[in-house]
Design a protein around this motif. Structure first.
Motif, short mmCIF file in Angstrom:
data_model
loop_
_atom_site.label_atom_id
_atom_site.label_comp_id
_atom_site.label_asym_id
_atom_site.label_seq_id
_atom_site.Cartn_x
_atom_site.Cartn_y
_atom_site.Cartn_z
N GLU A 77 1.74 5.96 7.48
CA GLU A 77 0.49 4.96 7.95
C GLU A 77 -0.13 4.20 7.19
OE1 GLU A 77 -2.36 8.20 9.37
OE2 GLU A 77 -0.58 9.42 9.90
N ALA A 78 0.62 3.81 6.14
CA ALA A 78 0.04 3.14 4.79
C ALA A 78 -0.22 1.84 5.15
CB ALA A 78 1.26 3.02 3.67
N PHE A 79 0.50 1.23 6.29
CA PHE A 79 0.10 -0.12 6.63
C PHE A 79 -0.94 -0.47 8.03
CE2 PHE A 79 3.83 -0.34 4.33
CZ PHE A 79 3.48 -1.09 3.21
N LYS B 82 3.45 7.75 3.96
CA LYS B 82 3.59 6.51 3.92
C LYS B 82 4.05 5.70 5.31
CE LYS B 82 6.54 7.07 -0.37
NZ LYS B 82 5.68 5.87 -1.08
N ASP C 78 3.90 10.99 -0.43
CA ASP C 78 5.28 10.64 0.75
C ASP C 78 4.64 11.09 1.81
OD1 ASP C 78 6.64 9.67 -1.62
OD2 ASP C 78 7.59 11.98 -1.92
N ARG D 72 0.76 -1.16 0.06
CA ARG D 72 -0.01 0.02 -0.09
C ARG D 72 0.83 1.16 -0.12
NH1 ARG D 72 -5.54 0.79 2.37
NH2 ARG D 72 -4.64 1.67 4.15
N SER D 73 2.24 1.19 0.57
CA SER D 73 2.96 2.41 0.43
C SER D 73 3.27 2.84 -0.90
CB SER D 73 4.29 2.02 1.07
OG SER D 73 4.98 0.97 0.49
#
Length: 529
Positions: A17-19, A15, A12, A6-7
């Motif tokens: 909090e992407a996971f 990133k 930018d 997901r990143s």
């Protein structure tokens, strides 16, 4: 999803909090990525197969579209739409940094899903994911994008729904309860202009000889067909074209006859449903020539007349309502239709005052039943007693439109929920009226049964009937449960005689039809057990 971190689909500054399994806001682009478990839930519900065509509505950074590309494979097709070129450009940028090559190239485009797709107005998809909430009144615009047997997962208000297409019928199932931002709806003027330029169905031109009312009726039905709520060439469409709604409302209500919402007939105290409800229900019922059709709550007689055209001269239509004024109103409306249509319809039609929740003789059954008022769940079995083997019933049960099919051999009931609706309630009969009706039907059933028994005994005495003692006890069929006693118990309310008195005393449901047993009467001496 394991191949697509997901990143790679966030800006930018997001990133870190992407996971996180939570909605992720991308403020610079003004859209959200849903929580990861929501994406998993939706993709599982869609059950995408290799070769499918897939549409991602509100594609954002393209994450779901990329997952779909891996699932449909090189023989499939993936389209992804969002509202602005800026979002589309960001999605293309994300595609450029993927660690894998997508087997199905993604066709990105800036487009509002409620408008016809100018590049291909007839484009349809096997699977559709919608990443924003759709208002209930706009869901039909999404229906038009579904291929036969297609599936769409879409938030409708606060419900995440899975909608499946079966011909012109759309069945919805609630998957979960969610909160999404709403889809952007174009202005009504823009919608009208767009669909005038890109009609979804072609119709013959309006005939100069058409009356104003016939033209209004035709335009209303064309609009429903363009929204996927009615087959453009279906028998239902052809029947409704012959019946302008203005013939079925009082003079003071005629101005609203072709509006897209329910009408209140205040003079008689009942409602006429929105036209799209009638079209959907008649498509679900699949009425054909030669059918017997029951219209419960016939009201103004509109749907009764539609059914009369569909069943033809070899069929039969019965309409029930609760008071004489309404029944007479329906009769007068049908009689006022242009000749010879009105007179022909009334020849194979019976309109009468009757409460559908009161018992009728067991032989009174129908191939197709429409119920125009909401039935309590615990009383649905009473309506199903009126259904012939292999028959279909469509009507509201509590707050859902359901379709019930009775198996032609086992008579088991198969119930399918279609979508949420709101109808007035069926009027429950009072206890005294119910008791009198049960006694009347039981007396008639017993008289018929005793008449058959008498004729059978006469035939035996005259030698015209081969006696089979191993199947009978005292001239009666054996009990279907114990096999020893005589089937001399009449079960109420269904009036079947399949068990002996000893077995029937402990029965909760009739073994023949499954109806709850409320009372047992001895069939020979007519006394309650």
């Amino acid at each position: 999803m394991a191949q697509l971190p997901r990143s790679l689909f966030v800006t930018d500054d997001a990133k870190g909090e992407a996971f996180t399994d939570a909605p992720l806001r991308l403020p610079s682009l003004n859209f959200n990525l849903s929580a990861h478990h929501i994406y998993c839930l939706c993709m599982e519900a869609l059950a995408i197969e290799p070769g499918n065509s897939f549409l991602d509505i509100g594609c954002g950074s393209g994450y779901i579209a990329a997952v779909a590309s891996l699932l449909v494979g090189p023989t499939g097709r993936v389209c992804a739409w969002d509202l602005t070129a800026e979002i589309i450009n960001f999605a293309l940028f994300c595609m450029g940094r993927l660690p894998v090559t997508l087997p199905a190239p993604i066709e990105f485009d800036a487009h509002n899903v409620f408008l016809p797709y100018s590049k291909d107005p007839a484009l349809k998809f096997d699977r559709i994911y919608c990443g924003a909430a759709c208002p209930v009144q706009m869901v039909s615009y999404l229906h038009r994008l579904l291929a036969p047997r297609g599936v769409i997962v879409v938030p409708v208000e606060m419900e995440l729904q899975k909608i499946s297409a079966v011909g012109n019928i759309f069945c919805d199932t609630v998957i979960s309860f969610v909160q999404f931002n709403q889809l952007v709806i174009p202005k009504q003027a823009d919608l009208d202009k767009a669909y005038a330029a890109h009609p979804l169905h072609s119709f013959p031109p309006l005939a100069p000889s058409m009356t104003v009312e016939e033209k209004k009726n035709r335009l209303m039905l064309e609009k429903l067909a363009s929204q996927g709520k009615l087959g453009a060439n279906s028998a239902v469409m052809r029947a409704m074209l012959l019946l302008p709604r203005c013939h079925f409302v009082p003079e003071e209500e005629k101005a609203d006859a072709y509006k897209s919402y329910p009408m209140c007939i205040s003079r008689y105290g009942f409602n006429v449903s929105a036209q799209q409800i009638y079209t959907t229900c008649m498509e679900l019922l699949d009425v054909h020539e030669g059918c017997t059709f029951l219209d419960i709550g016939c009201g103004c007689g509109y749907l009764t007349a539609v059914a009369g055209i569909l069943v033809g001269r070899t069929g039969r239509v019965v309409g029930w309502d609760l008071n004489h004024e309404i029944v007479q109103f329906a009769h007068d409306n049908i009689a006022s239709l242009p000749e010879p249509l009105g007179a022909e319809l009334l020849q194979h039609m019976e309109l009468s005052v009757h409460n559908c929740l009161l018992p009728t003789a067991p032989e009174v059954t129908f191939d197709r039943i429409y119920c125009g008022a909401s039935c309590p769940k615990y009383l649905l079995y009473r309506l199903c007693l009126l259904l012939a083997p292999g028959g279909l019933l469509v009507g509201p049960v509590v707050n859902s439109l359901v379709r019930v099919r009775k198996h032609p051999r086992t008579q088991a009931l198969e119930e399918t929920r279609m979508f949420s609706v709101r109808f007035g309630q069926l009027v429950l009969p009072d206890p005294e009226e119910e008791r009198a009706a049960y006694e009347s039907v039981t007396a008639q059933a017993l008289a018929d049964w005793q008449g058959r028994r008498s004729r059978r005994q006469q035939q035996e005495q005259q030698g015209h009937h081969q006696h089979q003692p191993q199947q009978q006890v005292s001239g009666l069929p054996r009990c279907a449960l114990c096999g020893r006693g005589a089937a001399d118990a009449c079960l109420n309310p269904c009036c079947h005689t399949t068990a002996c008195v000893a077995c029937a005393a402990s029965l909760a449901a009739c073994p023949a039809c499954g109806a709850p047993v409320q009372r047992v009467v001895h069939a020979v001496c007519s006394t309650p057990v």
